[in-house]
Motif scaffolding. Structure first.
Motif, mmCIF file in Angstrom:
data_model
loop_
_atom_site.group_PDB
_atom_site.id
_atom_site.type_symbol
_atom_site.label_atom_id
_atom_site.label_comp_id
_atom_site.label_asym_id
_atom_site.label_seq_id
_atom_site.Cartn_x
_atom_site.Cartn_y
_atom_site.Cartn_z
ATOM 1 N N ASP A 233 74.246 26.333 5.624
ATOM 2 C CA ASP A 233 73.822 25.802 6.734
ATOM 3 C C ASP A 233 74.857 25.331 7.581
ATOM 4 O O ASP A 233 75.634 24.287 7.547
ATOM 5 N N PRO A 234 74.793 26.182 9.078
ATOM 6 C CA PRO A 234 76.080 25.545 9.701
ATOM 7 C C PRO A 234 75.863 24.263 10.484
ATOM 8 O O PRO A 234 76.767 23.434 10.678
ATOM 9 N N GLU A 320 80.461 22.066 0.563
ATOM 10 C CA GLU A 320 80.809 21.310 1.754
ATOM 11 C C GLU A 320 81.641 22.554 2.360
ATOM 12 O O GLU A 320 81.738 22.625 3.692
ATOM 13 N N ARG A 321 82.631 22.955 1.714
ATOM 14 C CA ARG A 321 83.421 24.164 2.362
ATOM 15 C C ARG A 321 82.759 25.203 2.786
ATOM 16 O O ARG A 321 82.967 25.757 3.997
ATOM 17 N N LEU A 325 82.814 26.377 6.728
ATOM 18 C CA LEU A 325 83.183 27.597 7.216
ATOM 19 C C LEU A 325 82.275 28.589 7.648
ATOM 20 O O LEU A 325 82.504 29.475 8.520
ATOM 21 N N ARG A 326 80.896 28.230 7.211
ATOM 22 C CA ARG A 326 79.975 28.965 8.016
ATOM 23 C C ARG A 326 79.929 28.608 9.573
ATOM 24 O O ARG A 326 79.333 29.584 10.216
ATOM 25 N N LEU A 328 82.308 27.218 11.353
ATOM 26 C CA LEU A 328 83.581 27.369 11.700
ATOM 27 C C LEU A 328 83.385 28.901 12.095
ATOM 28 O O LEU A 328 84.127 29.142 13.242
ATOM 29 N N ARG A 329 82.934 29.708 11.463
ATOM 30 C CA ARG A 329 82.676 31.127 11.865
ATOM 31 C C ARG A 329 82.242 31.464 13.323
ATOM 32 O O ARG A 329 82.689 32.415 13.870
ATOM 33 N N ASP A 330 81.208 30.569 13.576
ATOM 34 C CA ASP A 330 80.596 30.755 14.660
ATOM 35 C C ASP A 330 81.534 30.287 16.111
ATOM 36 O O ASP A 330 81.292 30.683 17.323
ATOM 37 N N GLN A 331 82.347 29.404 15.890
ATOM 38 C CA GLN A 331 83.239 29.026 16.725
ATOM 39 C C GLN A 331 84.359 29.953 16.961
ATOM 40 O O GLN A 331 85.732 29.685 16.996
ATOM 41 N N ASN A 332 84.112 31.035 17.489
ATOM 42 C CA ASN A 332 85.000 32.174 17.709
ATOM 43 C C ASN A 332 84.360 32.978 18.907
ATOM 44 O O ASN A 332 83.376 33.270 19.083
#
Ligand code: HEC
Ligand code: HEC
Length: 340
Positions: A233-234, A320-321, A325-326, A328-332
């Motif tokens: 879940d982002p 948690e990671r 990471l899910r 963080l992947r969208d902050q791109n």
């Protein structure tokens, strides 16, 4: 599954990560073939473990030489490249891709050319110094590259060729600034220092591999989160990222704080955010961040990159990671494909 088996798997994954890291370091430290031959070091560095006897020598920068380099001499030398490359606008791909406008072009991005993963993994646009390192010794810079060219050992030759390549563009890239030249010289010094003590700086896979057997150490606790990322879940990840905000921004064009801005960090070369003074530990990673390396790094920064300036204990829970990471992947700019 018994906990012993889990430990073995965790150890295997960890060792895998370290080996990958080792390859990164090897590909980062460029070896001078002449000096190597002279010192009688045997073997290839393309494999997993660098031979401790090898005497790596950093590649001399060409940034300073460029202003006075001679494109006409470069064109003569570039005949060697023309067996495989064209340098014309709209020129065809041959054995290698057309190189018109290659400076500033994303590595591995010319239309219609089937690049190796090695070049695609470079993950950023070619700069003068990247091309310099690549053509000094292609298979050391990008182990696994399809470019079977032994390399140009002389800095002067490389500077002339690159001065020629620079003219083969719609608008030639600006020559390196004084700051660029200084940065290249500083990097060269660091590479030379790192090259002088490769054994001391290399990670110690034996020590880490041994940890699970004794039941202690952080290595035994690592459980990969990769398979959990796609379903995570982002929103939970965003909440967890608050822990990072003391030191990091995650905004496009955001400022560096105690740590570098992390917009588009997945796919970005480790240690490459402009204006941030990284430790050697991060710069040495020598490749772009991906889910796997981040999973290890965030689990325990100091184990993944001994000597890192990131004084963060780490996120021990794989859930948690995965969530982080899910998100963080969208902050791109180009969200990467989620791992399966
Ligand atoms: C024997 C053939 C061959 C020769 C000679 C050769 N190259 Fe290459 N080059 C390739 C191939 C093949 C690739 C693609 C590499 C890959 O995908 O791993 C490549 C890739 C490149 C790239 C990356 C391009 C991109 O789009 O990312 C650059 C830059 C480059 N070569 C420069 C040179 C220069 C400069 C020379 C001469 C000093 C040279 N090459 C000589 C075959 C060659
Ligand atoms: C106490 C401050 C601090 C905290 C908290 C922190 N970091 Fe960092 N981080 C840093 C510093 C400093 C660096 C630079 C490390 C170096 O150069 O050795 C860094 C580097 C990084 C890098 C490498 C970036 C690059 O450009 O190569 C990533 C990725 C990263 N941090 C992710 C995170 C994430 C995700 C979190 C939260 C879970 C986090 N950090 C929490 C200080 C921090």
């Amino acid at each position: 599954m018994s906990s012993l088996e889990m430990n073995k798997i965790a150890a295997a994954i960890l060792v895998g990560g370290i080996l990958t890291l080792g390859v990164g370091i090897v590909s980062n430290a460029i070896y001078n073939p002449e000096r190597r031959a002279h010192e009688g070091a045997g073997g290839e560095e393309g494999g997993a473990a660098p031979a401790p006897a090898a005497a790596p020598v950093a590649v001399e920068p060409i940034s300073k030489l460029l202003a006075s380099a001679d494109p006409a001499k470069g064109e003569a030398i570039a005949k060697k490249c023309m067996t495989c490359h064209t340098f014309e606008k709209g020129g065809p791909n041959k054995v290698g891709p057309d190189l018109w406008g290659v400076i500033g072009r994303q590595a591995g991005s010319h239309e219609g050319f089937a690049y190796s993963d090695a070049i695609k993994a470079v993950g950023k646009p070619w700069t003068y110094e990247m091309i310099n390192h690549f053509i000094a010794n292609p298979k050391q810079y990008a182990p696994g590259t399809k470019m079977t060219f032994p390399g140009l050992p002389k800095a002067e030759d490389r500077a002339n060729v690159i001065a020629f390549i620079r003219t083969k563009a719609d608008s030639p890239a600006p020559l390196p600034s004084d700051a660029d030249i200084q940065a290249a010289e500083d990097q060269y010094k660091k590479d030379q220092e790192a090259a002088a003590k490769p054994a001391a700086e290399a990670p110690k896979p034996e020590a880490n591999a041994a940890a699970p057997a004794t039941g202690g150490g952080e290595a035994s606790g690592f459980q990969p989160s990769l398979s959990m990322i796609a379903a995570a879940d982002p929103a939970k990840g965003e909440a967890i990222s608050k822990k990072c905000l003391t030191c990091h921004t995650f905004a496009k064009g955001g400022p560096n704080k105690i740590g570098p801005d992390l917009w588009s960090v997945i796919g970005r070369q480790a240690g490459s955010h402009e204006g941030f003074a990284y430790s050697d530990a991060i710069k040495k990673l020598g490749k772009p961040w991906d889910f796997e390396s981040l999973d290890h790094f965030i689990y325990s920064p100091k184990d993944f990159a001994p000597g890192t300036k990131m004084t963060f204990a780490g996120l021990k829970k794989p859930e948690e990671r995965a969530a982080l990471l899910r998100w963080l992947r969208d902050q791109n700019d180009n969200p990467p494909e989620l791992p399966k």
